[in-house]
Motif scaffolding. Structure first.
Motif, short mmCIF file in Angstrom:
data_model
loop_
_atom_site.label_atom_id
_atom_site.label_comp_id
_atom_site.label_asym_id
_atom_site.label_seq_id
_atom_site.Cartn_x
_atom_site.Cartn_y
_atom_site.Cartn_z
N PRO A 293 0.83 -1.21 0.00
CA PRO A 293 0.00 0.00 0.00
C PRO A 293 0.85 1.25 0.00
N GLU A 294 0.31 2.32 -0.57
CA GLU A 294 0.97 3.61 -0.48
C GLU A 294 0.75 4.20 0.90
N SER A 295 1.47 5.26 1.19
CA SER A 295 1.38 5.88 2.52
C SER A 295 -0.05 6.26 2.85
N GLY A 296 -0.50 5.80 4.01
CA GLY A 296 -1.84 6.15 4.46
C GLY A 296 -2.94 5.27 3.92
N GLN A 297 -2.60 4.30 3.07
CA GLN A 297 -3.63 3.43 2.50
C GLN A 297 -3.67 2.11 3.26
N PRO A 298 -4.86 1.49 3.31
CA PRO A 298 -4.95 0.17 3.94
C PRO A 298 -4.37 -0.89 3.01
N PRO A 299 -4.05 -2.07 3.54
CA PRO A 299 -3.57 -3.14 2.67
C PRO A 299 -4.63 -3.51 1.64
N GLY A 300 -4.20 -4.04 0.51
CA GLY A 300 -5.15 -4.42 -0.53
C GLY A 300 -4.49 -5.27 -1.60
N ILE A 301 -5.30 -5.63 -2.58
CA ILE A 301 -4.81 -6.47 -3.68
C ILE A 301 -4.91 -5.75 -5.03
N PRO B 57 -19.02 -4.07 -1.90
CA PRO B 57 -19.15 -5.01 -0.77
C PRO B 57 -20.58 -5.42 -0.50
N ALA B 58 -21.56 -4.59 -0.92
CA ALA B 58 -22.97 -4.93 -0.73
C ALA B 58 -23.50 -5.84 -1.83
N GLY B 59 -22.62 -6.20 -2.78
CA GLY B 59 -23.03 -7.09 -3.86
C GLY B 59 -23.67 -6.40 -5.04
N GLN B 60 -23.56 -5.09 -5.13
CA GLN B 60 -24.16 -4.34 -6.23
C GLN B 60 -23.13 -4.06 -7.32
N LEU B 61 -23.54 -4.22 -8.57
CA LEU B 61 -22.67 -3.93 -9.70
C LEU B 61 -22.52 -2.42 -9.84
N THR B 62 -21.31 -1.96 -9.94
CA THR B 62 -21.06 -0.52 -10.04
C THR B 62 -21.04 -0.07 -11.50
N GLY B 63 -21.15 1.24 -11.69
CA GLY B 63 -20.87 1.81 -13.00
C GLY B 63 -19.36 2.00 -13.12
N TRP B 64 -18.95 2.80 -14.11
CA TRP B 64 -17.52 3.07 -14.27
C TRP B 64 -17.08 4.10 -13.24
N LEU B 65 -16.03 3.76 -12.48
CA LEU B 65 -15.53 4.61 -11.41
C LEU B 65 -14.13 5.10 -11.77
N ASP B 66 -13.86 6.39 -11.51
CA ASP B 66 -12.52 6.94 -11.77
C ASP B 66 -11.50 6.46 -10.74
N HIS B 67 -12.01 6.00 -9.60
CA HIS B 67 -11.13 5.51 -8.54
C HIS B 67 -11.73 4.22 -7.98
N TRP B 68 -10.91 3.19 -7.84
CA TRP B 68 -11.41 1.93 -7.29
C TRP B 68 -11.39 2.02 -5.77
N PRO B 69 -12.56 2.08 -5.12
CA PRO B 69 -12.62 2.39 -3.69
C PRO B 69 -12.43 1.19 -2.77
N TRP B 70 -12.33 -0.01 -3.31
CA TRP B 70 -12.22 -1.20 -2.47
C TRP B 70 -10.94 -1.96 -2.82
N PRO B 71 -9.80 -1.55 -2.28
CA PRO B 71 -8.54 -2.19 -2.65
C PRO B 71 -8.45 -3.66 -2.23
N GLN B 72 -9.33 -4.09 -1.31
CA GLN B 72 -9.33 -5.50 -0.90
C GLN B 72 -10.04 -6.39 -1.91
N ARG B 73 -10.60 -5.79 -2.97
CA ARG B 73 -11.35 -6.54 -3.97
C ARG B 73 -10.77 -6.26 -5.35
N LEU B 74 -10.83 -7.24 -6.22
CA LEU B 74 -10.46 -7.02 -7.62
C LEU B 74 -11.67 -6.48 -8.38
N PRO B 75 -11.49 -5.52 -9.26
CA PRO B 75 -12.60 -5.10 -10.12
C PRO B 75 -12.88 -6.19 -11.15
N ARG B 76 -14.02 -6.08 -11.78
CA ARG B 76 -14.34 -7.02 -12.85
C ARG B 76 -13.76 -6.59 -14.19
#
Length: 210
Positions: free
Chosen positions: A72-80, A159-178
């Protein structure tokens, strides 16, 4: 035999020279035009090859993203998987012709103005009881030159199981995007075609935070 039959007059010689000069100018112009066309075709071919190689590399790398820890970068939580509009980091296998192994890929926009480039840096991932290690090797490689605009965007499952639209920033580093979308505008003979890469492993829920 009179003088007319013995040779050409000065006027006739000047006319012939003028016609030859015009002919040479026309031939030279045609040759220069042909040379410019050849050079333009060569630049187009080189640009096309470079663009195809960059897009093929990005497709292959992103499609094989693995749910393995990314530093992770400074100040970020661990992720994949860390993704913003102009930078992303993930772990994936490296093709055998490039050295093979599991590597951390870091893609980022570098430089300013006309010198902006999309670069990729590699760090080989090691596994041991104390945790993963990352060994940077080689110099960052330029994938695309003369970039005017670049934008990564991401689509996946929240995390709630909902499909997202296109995001400029991936907000869940613990998850892989599709999927990852790559949009760019380049100053090149061949335009960048918007590319959408689907991750082969449907691991949107991998590493889900409790």
């Amino acid at each position: 035999m009179n003088a007319r039959q013995q040779g050409f007059t000065l006027l006739e010689i000047l006319i012939v020279i003028s016609l030859l000069g015009v002919l040479l100018v026309l031939v030279g112009g045609a040759l220069l035009g042909a040379n410019r066309a050849v050079l333009k075709a060569q630049r187009y071919t080189v640009s096309l090859d470079e663009m195809h190689a960059a897009q093929q590399f990005l497709r292959t790398a992103l499609a094989q993203a693995l749910p393995l820890p990314v530093p992770p970068e400074s100040g970020q939580p661990p992720g994949i998987f860390f993704g913003s509009a102009q930078r992303l980091a993930f772990v994936a296998g490296l093709p055998g012709q490039l050295g093979g192994g599991i590597n951390l890929y870091t893609l980022s926009l570098q430089g300013a103005g006309a010198e902006r480039t999309l670069q990729v840096a590699f760090a080989r991932v090691g596994f041991n009881a104390a945790g993963n290690t990352y060994h940077t090797w080689g110099e960052p490689q330029v994938l695309v030159r003369d970039i005017q605009q670049l934008k990564f965007s991401y689509q996946g499952v929240s995390p709630a199981g909902q499909l997202t639209g296109w995001l400029d920033h991936w907000p869940w580093p613990q998850r892989l995007p599709r999927a990852v979308r790559i949009q760019a505008k380049v100053n090149a003979a061949v335009p960048w075609l918007t590319e959408v890469v689907a991750l082969r492993l449907d691991l949107a829920g991998a590493g889900r935070a409790p």
